[in-house]
Scaffold this motif. Structure first.
Motif, PDB file in Angstrom:
ATOM      1  N   LEU A 284       1.831  -1.168 -22.936  1.00 39.83           N
ATOM      2  CA  LEU A 284       3.046  -1.473 -23.707  1.00 39.83           C
ATOM      3  C   LEU A 284       3.116  -0.626 -24.964  1.00 39.83           C
ATOM      4  CD1 LEU A 284       5.556  -3.242 -23.960  1.00 39.83           C
ATOM      5  CD2 LEU A 284       4.153  -4.928 -25.174  1.00 39.83           C
ATOM      6  N   GLN A 285       1.969  -0.436 -25.604  1.00 37.31           N
ATOM      7  CA  GLN A 285       1.936   0.413 -26.790  1.00 37.31           C
ATOM      8  C   GLN A 285       2.324   1.847 -26.452  1.00 37.31           C
ATOM      9  OE1 GLN A 285      -1.915   1.240 -28.813  1.00 37.31           O
ATOM     10  NE2 GLN A 285      -0.930   0.365 -30.610  1.00 37.31           N
ATOM     11  N   CYS A 286       1.808   2.368 -25.348  1.00 36.75           N
ATOM     12  CA  CYS A 286       2.160   3.729 -24.928  1.00 36.75           C
ATOM     13  C   CYS A 286       3.660   3.844 -24.647  1.00 36.75           C
ATOM     14  CB  CYS A 286       1.371   4.118 -23.680  1.00 36.75           C
ATOM     15  SG  CYS A 286      -0.380   4.446 -23.970  1.00 36.75           S
ATOM     16  N   ILE A 287       4.236   2.848 -23.995  1.00 37.13           N
ATOM     17  CA  ILE A 287       5.665   2.898 -23.664  1.00 37.13           C
ATOM     18  C   ILE A 287       6.509   2.873 -24.932  1.00 37.13           C
ATOM     19  CG2 ILE A 287       7.546   1.612 -22.570  1.00 37.13           C
ATOM     20  CD1 ILE A 287       5.491   0.725 -20.436  1.00 37.13           C
ATOM     21  N   THR A 288       6.146   2.027 -25.899  1.00 37.45           N
ATOM     22  CA  THR A 288       6.910   1.995 -27.157  1.00 37.45           C
ATOM     23  C   THR A 288       6.752   3.307 -27.917  1.00 37.45           C
ATOM     24  OG1 THR A 288       5.054   0.899 -28.271  1.00 37.45           O
ATOM     25  CG2 THR A 288       6.784  -0.501 -27.363  1.00 37.45           C
ATOM     26  N   PHE A 289       5.559   3.905 -27.866  1.00 38.98           N
ATOM     27  CA  PHE A 289       5.373   5.222 -28.494  1.00 38.98           C
ATOM     28  C   PHE A 289       6.307   6.256 -27.853  1.00 38.98           C
ATOM     29  CE2 PHE A 289       0.738   4.746 -30.156  1.00 38.98           C
ATOM     30  CZ  PHE A 289       1.205   3.863 -31.116  1.00 38.98           C
ATOM     31  N   SER A 290       6.420   6.193 -26.525  1.00 40.62           N
ATOM     32  CA  SER A 290       7.281   7.138 -25.826  1.00 40.62           C
ATOM     33  C   SER A 290       8.736   6.992 -26.267  1.00 40.62           C
ATOM     34  CB  SER A 290       7.175   6.914 -24.317  1.00 40.62           C
ATOM     35  OG  SER A 290       8.129   7.674 -23.615  1.00 40.62           O
ATOM     36  N   ILE A 291       9.197   5.750 -26.371  1.00 45.10           N
ATOM     37  CA  ILE A 291      10.584   5.518 -26.770  1.00 45.10           C
ATOM     38  C   ILE A 291      10.836   6.003 -28.194  1.00 45.10           C
ATOM     39  CG2 ILE A 291      12.290   3.714 -27.233  1.00 45.10           C
ATOM     40  CD1 ILE A 291      10.988   2.125 -24.933  1.00 45.10           C
ATOM     41  N   ILE A 292       9.906   5.694 -29.105  1.00 50.81           N
ATOM     42  CA  ILE A 292      10.062   6.119 -30.497  1.00 50.81           C
ATOM     43  C   ILE A 292      10.034   7.643 -30.597  1.00 50.81           C
ATOM     44  CG2 ILE A 292       8.969   6.109 -32.768  1.00 50.81           C
ATOM     45  CD1 ILE A 292       8.023   3.249 -32.128  1.00 50.81           C
ATOM     46  N   ALA A 293       9.112   8.272 -29.857  1.00 53.59           N
ATOM     47  CA  ALA A 293       9.029   9.738 -29.888  1.00 53.59           C
ATOM     48  C   ALA A 293      10.297  10.380 -29.347  1.00 53.59           C
ATOM     49  CB  ALA A 293       7.816  10.206 -29.082  1.00 53.59           C
ATOM     50  N   ARG A 294      10.856   9.813 -28.277  1.00 53.00           N
ATOM     51  CA  ARG A 294      12.100  10.360 -27.726  1.00 53.00           C
ATOM     52  C   ARG A 294      13.254  10.200 -28.701  1.00 53.00           C
ATOM     53  NH1 ARG A 294      12.193  13.611 -23.258  1.00 53.00           N
ATOM     54  NH2 ARG A 294      14.318  12.909 -22.932  1.00 53.00           N
ATOM     55  N   ARG A 295      13.344   9.044 -29.332  1.00 52.80           N
ATOM     56  CA  ARG A 295      14.414   8.830 -30.315  1.00 52.80           C
ATOM     57  C   ARG A 295      14.289   9.824 -31.462  1.00 52.80           C
ATOM     58  NH1 ARG A 295      16.806   3.224 -30.238  1.00 52.80           N
ATOM     59  NH2 ARG A 295      17.507   3.722 -32.342  1.00 52.80           N
ATOM     60  N   TYR A 296      13.067   9.986 -31.947  1.00 51.52           N
ATOM     61  CA  TYR A 296      12.847  10.912 -33.054  1.00 51.52           C
ATOM     62  C   TYR A 296      13.125  12.346 -32.619  1.00 51.52           C
ATOM     63  CZ  TYR A 296      10.425  13.605 -36.626  1.00 51.52           C
ATOM     64  OH  TYR A 296      10.116  14.515 -37.594  1.00 51.52           O
ATOM     65  N   GLY A 297      12.668  12.699 -31.415  1.00 57.19           N
ATOM     66  CA  GLY A 297      12.875  14.058 -30.919  1.00 57.19           C
ATOM     67  C   GLY A 297      14.345  14.399 -30.763  1.00 57.19           C
ATOM     68  N   MET A 298      15.129  13.467 -30.238  1.00 59.80           N
ATOM     69  CA  MET A 298      16.558  13.727 -30.067  1.00 59.80           C
ATOM     70  C   MET A 298      17.274  13.755 -31.412  1.00 59.80           C
ATOM     71  SD  MET A 298      17.676  11.787 -26.538  1.00 59.80           S
ATOM     72  CE  MET A 298      17.295  10.144 -27.133  1.00 59.80           C
ATOM     73  N   ALA A 299      16.827  12.918 -32.364  1.00 59.74           N
ATOM     74  CA  ALA A 299      17.469  12.886 -33.678  1.00 59.74           C
ATOM     75  C   ALA A 299      17.222  14.163 -34.465  1.00 59.74           C
ATOM     76  CB  ALA A 299      16.968  11.679 -34.469  1.00 59.74           C
ATOM     77  N   THR A 300      16.024  14.728 -34.311  1.00 61.08           N
ATOM     78  CA  THR A 300      15.686  15.938 -35.058  1.00 61.08           C
ATOM     79  C   THR A 300      16.025  17.214 -34.311  1.00 61.08           C
ATOM     80  OG1 THR A 300      13.424  15.800 -34.189  1.00 61.08           O
ATOM     81  CG2 THR A 300      13.847  14.797 -36.340  1.00 61.08           C
ATOM     82  N   GLY A 301      16.316  17.100 -33.006  1.00 63.07           N
ATOM     83  CA  GLY A 301      16.760  18.261 -32.250  1.00 63.07           C
ATOM     84  C   GLY A 301      15.687  19.001 -31.499  1.00 63.07           C
ATOM     85  N   PHE A 302      14.396  18.606 -31.633  1.00 62.79           N
ATOM     86  CA  PHE A 302      13.378  19.378 -30.912  1.00 62.79           C
ATOM     87  C   PHE A 302      13.312  18.958 -29.444  1.00 62.79           C
ATOM     88  CE2 PHE A 302      10.472  15.848 -31.939  1.00 62.79           C
ATOM     89  CZ  PHE A 302       9.710  15.764 -30.803  1.00 62.79           C
ATOM     90  N   ILE A 303      13.913  17.806 -29.118  1.00 65.32           N
ATOM     91  CA  ILE A 303      14.091  17.413 -27.720  1.00 65.32           C
ATOM     92  C   ILE A 303      15.579  17.285 -27.472  1.00 65.32           C
ATOM     93  CG2 ILE A 303      13.732  15.596 -26.015  1.00 65.32           C
ATOM     94  CD1 ILE A 303      11.096  14.966 -27.304  1.00 65.32           C
ATOM     95  N   PRO A 304      16.128  17.959 -26.462  1.00 63.47           N
ATOM     96  CA  PRO A 304      17.571  17.910 -26.224  1.00 63.47           C
ATOM     97  C   PRO A 304      18.051  16.488 -25.967  1.00 63.47           C
ATOM     98  CG  PRO A 304      16.552  19.640 -24.910  1.00 63.47           C
ATOM     99  CD  PRO A 304      15.437  18.839 -25.515  1.00 63.47           C
TER     100      PRO A 304
END
Length: 389
Positions: A284-304
């Motif tokens: 569960l911790q890994c899954i929440t990390f993934s979601i937070i990282a994706r949100r941050y990546g899309m917000a900052t632009g390094f992940i489309p």
């Protein structure tokens, strides 16, 4: 060939340089011969990264333009060189005489045809004996290339080839950041994530002409490449391992909840049950990390940005996640109260240890999972504040 001070040209042949006095002259001569023989208007550009030998004097004597790059690192030199290039296209290669600067036309033809990034493939073109260390050839490069294809669905067979060409403006638009050897991976990954057209052509690699060891460090630079690929792929770094752990934990705990299970003569009991519950929490911790990282990546632009993923993430608001967390807490408290009631019914004396402990551990797991979800939701909300503003 045109060497006018400020006149744009079609092609810049860029070579990063750090103490390459032994081989720099022959590389520049080959590059100039290619430009002259092919009738391409171009320049030879040397990104000098703090050479202490006479590399700069050699480059200038051979008719190359030299750009001094104070910040050390392979990526730093190439970034500065691309920014300073006058060519519409840039083909870059090491200045150690391991790459064939006379055979650049396949790269240029791809670039002229609209390809944004053209990679050389040494495994298809040929690697001369002694040109690539054993570990690089059979472990490092294949593993990094395989992971790059797996993580990002990029059909490139040689991620780390030092001979590559790009459309200058398109690469500058990516705002690449890596200053070390991992720049080679960043260029490919960021181009793929941006939807650029990427192609590869066979190229040869021969033993370099230097008498000193190469700048590349097998383990430290290999780790920098691997670290970059993992950090740019939250799905493989966090989500998939998390899903495996959660599924294993749920199936294992449900399988063992009724009591000891025998597989042949082997009995699986409470200890494996505890391991399964811990796996749920870690997953569960890994899954929440993934979601937070994706949100941050899309917000900052390094992940489309992904419209479907963005819509899904918008659905899971802080309040909705907190409601789910509260539900898990209630379930956990119900389990804890049941355990206490059973203990009370026995006069707070000895209990059937394994049966009660299963419910107790599962109840505590539910409460811990609820706290993880709540804290992760608040962390995601905090990280969203700057983007909302």
């Amino acid at each position: 060939m045109i060497d006018a001070a400020s006149e744009p040209v079609e092609l810049s042949i860029l070579m990063p340089c750090l103490n390459e006095a032994e081989t720099l002259a022959v590389c520049i001569r080959k590059a100039r011969r290619f430009l002259e023989a092919s009738g391409v208007t171009g320049e030879v550009l040397i990104a000098d990264n703090g050479s202490t030998d006479n590399s700069r004097a050699i480059a200038e004597a051979e008719g190359a333009r030299v750009v001094q790059v104070e910040r050390r690192g392979y990526g730093a030199a190439l970034l500065a060189g691309i920014a300073a290039a006058r060519g519409r296209f840039v083909i870059m290669g090491d200045a150690d005489d391991s790459y064939d600067f006379l055979g650049l036309m396949p790269f240029l033809e791809k670039l002229r045809g609209g390809t944004d990034l053209v990679m050389g493939n040494r495994f298809r073109g040929g690697i001369a004996p002694g040109a690539m260390p054993f570990l690089h050839r059979f472990l490092g490069n294949p593993v990094i290339s395989f992971l790059g294809r797996l993580f990002f669905a990029i059909k490139i067979g040689d991620f780390n080839c030092g001979l590559r060409g790009c459309a200058r403006d398109r690469i500058l638009a990516l705002k690449l950041q890596a200053t070390g050897m991992e720049f080679a991976s960043e260029m490919v990954v960021r181009s793929a994530l941006a939807g650029y057209d990427i192609a590869e052509v066979p190229t040869t690699l021969r033993k370099d002409g230097r008498s000193r060891p190469p700048h590349l460090r097998t383990w430290s630079d290999g780790w920098r490449h691997l670290r970059f690929l993992l950090m740019f792929s939250p799905t493989w770094l966090f989500l998939y391992p998390g899903l495996v752990l959660v599924v294993f934990g749920i199936v294992g705990s449900l399988f063992l909840l009724p009591g000891t299970v025998y597989i042949g003569s082997v009995g699986i009991d409470i200890h494996t049950f505890i391991v399964a519950c811990i796996a749920i929490l870690l997953g569960l911790q890994c899954i929440t990390f993934s979601i937070i990282a994706r949100r941050y990546g899309m917000a900052t632009g390094f992940i489309p940005a992904s419209p479907h993923l963005a819509s899904l993430l918008e659905t899971w608001t802080l309040e909705r996640v907190l409601i789910i967390a509260c539900g898990l807490v209630l379930l956990g408290l119900v389990g804890l109260l049941w355990c206490v009631s059973v203990w009370a019914a026995s006069g707070f004396g000895p209990l059937q240890y394994a049966a009660l402990l299963r419910v107790l551990v599962l109840s505590l797991t539910a409460i811990a999972a609820a706290m993880q979800l709540a804290f992760a939701a608040f962390l995601a909300g905090i990280m969203d504040i700057p983007t909302r503003r």
